[in-house]
Scaffold this motif. Structure first.
Motif, PDB file in Angstrom:
ATOM      1  N   ARG A 131      39.374  58.136  33.377  1.00 19.31           N
ATOM      2  CA  ARG A 131      40.801  57.877  33.633  1.00 19.31           C
ATOM      3  C   ARG A 131      41.374  56.794  32.726  1.00 19.31           C
ATOM      4  O   ARG A 131      42.538  56.844  32.358  1.00 19.31           O
ATOM      5  N   SER A 132      40.537  55.818  32.377  1.00 17.12           N
ATOM      6  CA  SER A 132      41.032  54.721  31.540  1.00 17.12           C
ATOM      7  C   SER A 132      40.796  54.961  30.051  1.00 17.12           C
ATOM      8  O   SER A 132      41.062  54.082  29.237  1.00 17.12           O
ATOM      9  N   GLY A 133      40.300  56.119  29.674  1.00 19.65           N
ATOM     10  CA  GLY A 133      40.127  56.440  28.259  1.00 19.65           C
ATOM     11  C   GLY A 133      38.690  56.758  27.893  1.00 19.65           C
ATOM     12  O   GLY A 133      37.836  57.015  28.743  1.00 19.65           O
ATOM     13  N   ASP A 134      38.446  56.739  26.592  1.00 27.15           N
ATOM     14  CA  ASP A 134      37.126  57.063  26.065  1.00 27.15           C
ATOM     15  C   ASP A 134      36.159  55.897  26.260  1.00 27.15           C
ATOM     16  O   ASP A 134      36.564  54.730  26.234  1.00 27.15           O
ATOM     17  N   PHE A 135      34.886  56.237  26.425  1.00 32.66           N
ATOM     18  CA  PHE A 135      33.844  55.224  26.518  1.00 32.66           C
ATOM     19  C   PHE A 135      32.513  55.833  26.130  1.00 32.66           C
ATOM     20  O   PHE A 135      32.392  57.054  25.994  1.00 32.66           O
ATOM     21  N   VAL A 136      31.530  54.981  25.922  1.00 27.93           N
ATOM     22  CA  VAL A 136      30.161  55.407  25.647  1.00 27.93           C
ATOM     23  C   VAL A 136      29.292  54.918  26.791  1.00 27.93           C
ATOM     24  O   VAL A 136      29.388  53.758  27.205  1.00 27.93           O
ATOM     25  N   ALA A 137      28.460  55.801  27.308  1.00 25.52           N
ATOM     26  CA  ALA A 137      27.489  55.437  28.337  1.00 25.52           C
ATOM     27  C   ALA A 137      26.123  55.286  27.663  1.00 25.52           C
ATOM     28  O   ALA A 137      25.568  56.264  27.155  1.00 25.52           O
ATOM     29  N   LEU A 138      25.640  54.052  27.603  1.00 24.26           N
ATOM     30  CA  LEU A 138      24.319  53.776  27.044  1.00 24.26           C
ATOM     31  C   LEU A 138      23.294  53.777  28.168  1.00 24.26           C
ATOM     32  O   LEU A 138      23.499  53.118  29.191  1.00 24.26           O
ATOM     33  N   ALA A 139      22.211  54.499  27.989  1.00 22.00           N
ATOM     34  CA  ALA A 139      21.102  54.469  28.936  1.00 22.00           C
ATOM     35  C   ALA A 139      20.014  53.584  28.337  1.00 22.00           C
ATOM     36  O   ALA A 139      19.557  53.830  27.212  1.00 22.00           O
ATOM     37  N   VAL A 140      19.629  52.543  29.068  1.00 18.69           N
ATOM     38  CA  VAL A 140      18.671  51.551  28.574  1.00 18.69           C
ATOM     39  C   VAL A 140      17.557  51.385  29.606  1.00 18.69           C
ATOM     40  O   VAL A 140      17.820  51.336  30.809  1.00 18.69           O
ATOM     41  N   THR A 141      16.331  51.291  29.130  1.00 21.00           N
ATOM     42  CA  THR A 141      15.191  51.027  30.011  1.00 21.00           C
ATOM     43  C   THR A 141      14.540  49.714  29.608  1.00 21.00           C
ATOM     44  O   THR A 141      14.354  49.447  28.419  1.00 21.00           O
ATOM     45  N   THR A 142      14.211  48.897  30.601  1.00 22.69           N
ATOM     46  CA  THR A 142      13.445  47.671  30.387  1.00 22.69           C
ATOM     47  C   THR A 142      12.217  47.729  31.279  1.00 22.69           C
ATOM     48  O   THR A 142      12.338  47.973  32.480  1.00 22.69           O
TER      49      THR A 142
END
Length: 165
Positions: A131-142
């Motif tokens: 709804r607020s625009g484009d974004f990138v979803a990063l998947a990170v594992t620690t």
């Protein structure tokens, strides 16, 4: 800027970075417990230490630590309040970030006096639109392990990266 985040994530995907978190202390455990208002843990940890018994960390201690360094001074923080080193794929870019959630798997108990290491990798990056625009979803594992390789905890998290508004 989001295209650059995706490109950087592609270059980093699956590359594990190791960090020596140092030797953890009962005092650090107690400070964490005080910060989250876990008075029951504080009493038990103090009693164990006074009796000469091993002091184990509160369950989410490892996952609750944002940085293992002394911490950057305020002037070195990104505009979103994060340290540059805690922001994979975004160094120098005018973006903002929020955490989109995490899944935690607890392993063996962490005992005061143990050395901890953290291995971290970007697993994937996906361009999305909300709804607020484009974004990138990063998947990170620690993955947090003891000196002998014993798994202490593992965290899968999602970091949402957006253009700075």
């Amino acid at each position: 800027m989001l295209a650059e985040v995706l490109a950087r994530a592609g270059d980093l995907a699956g590359r594990w970075e190791r960090e020596d978190c140092g030797v953890v202390t009962a005092k650090e455990f107690r400070r964490y417990a005080a910060a989250v208002d876990d008075t029951g843990y504080l009493r038990a940890a103090r009693a164990a230490e006074a009796a000469g018994r091993p002091v184990t960390a509160p369950p989410l201690f490892l996952t609750g630590i944002l940085s293992w360094e002394d911490g950057p001074v305020e002037a070195e923080l990104r505009p979103d309040g994060l340290a540059a080193r805690e922001s994979p794929c975004t160094r120098g870019l005018p973006v903002r970030q929020v955490h989109g959630g995490q899944s935690v798997r607890l392993g063996s108990p962490l005992v005061a006096g143990a050395r901890v290491r953290a291995d971290r990798a970007v697993r994937s990056a996906e361009a999305k639109r909300g709804r607020s625009g484009d974004f990138v979803a990063l998947a990170v594992t620690t993955r947090f392990t003891g000196e002998d390789g014993t798994e202490l905890a593992s965290v899968d998290e999602t970091i949402i990266v957006m253009d700075q508004a």
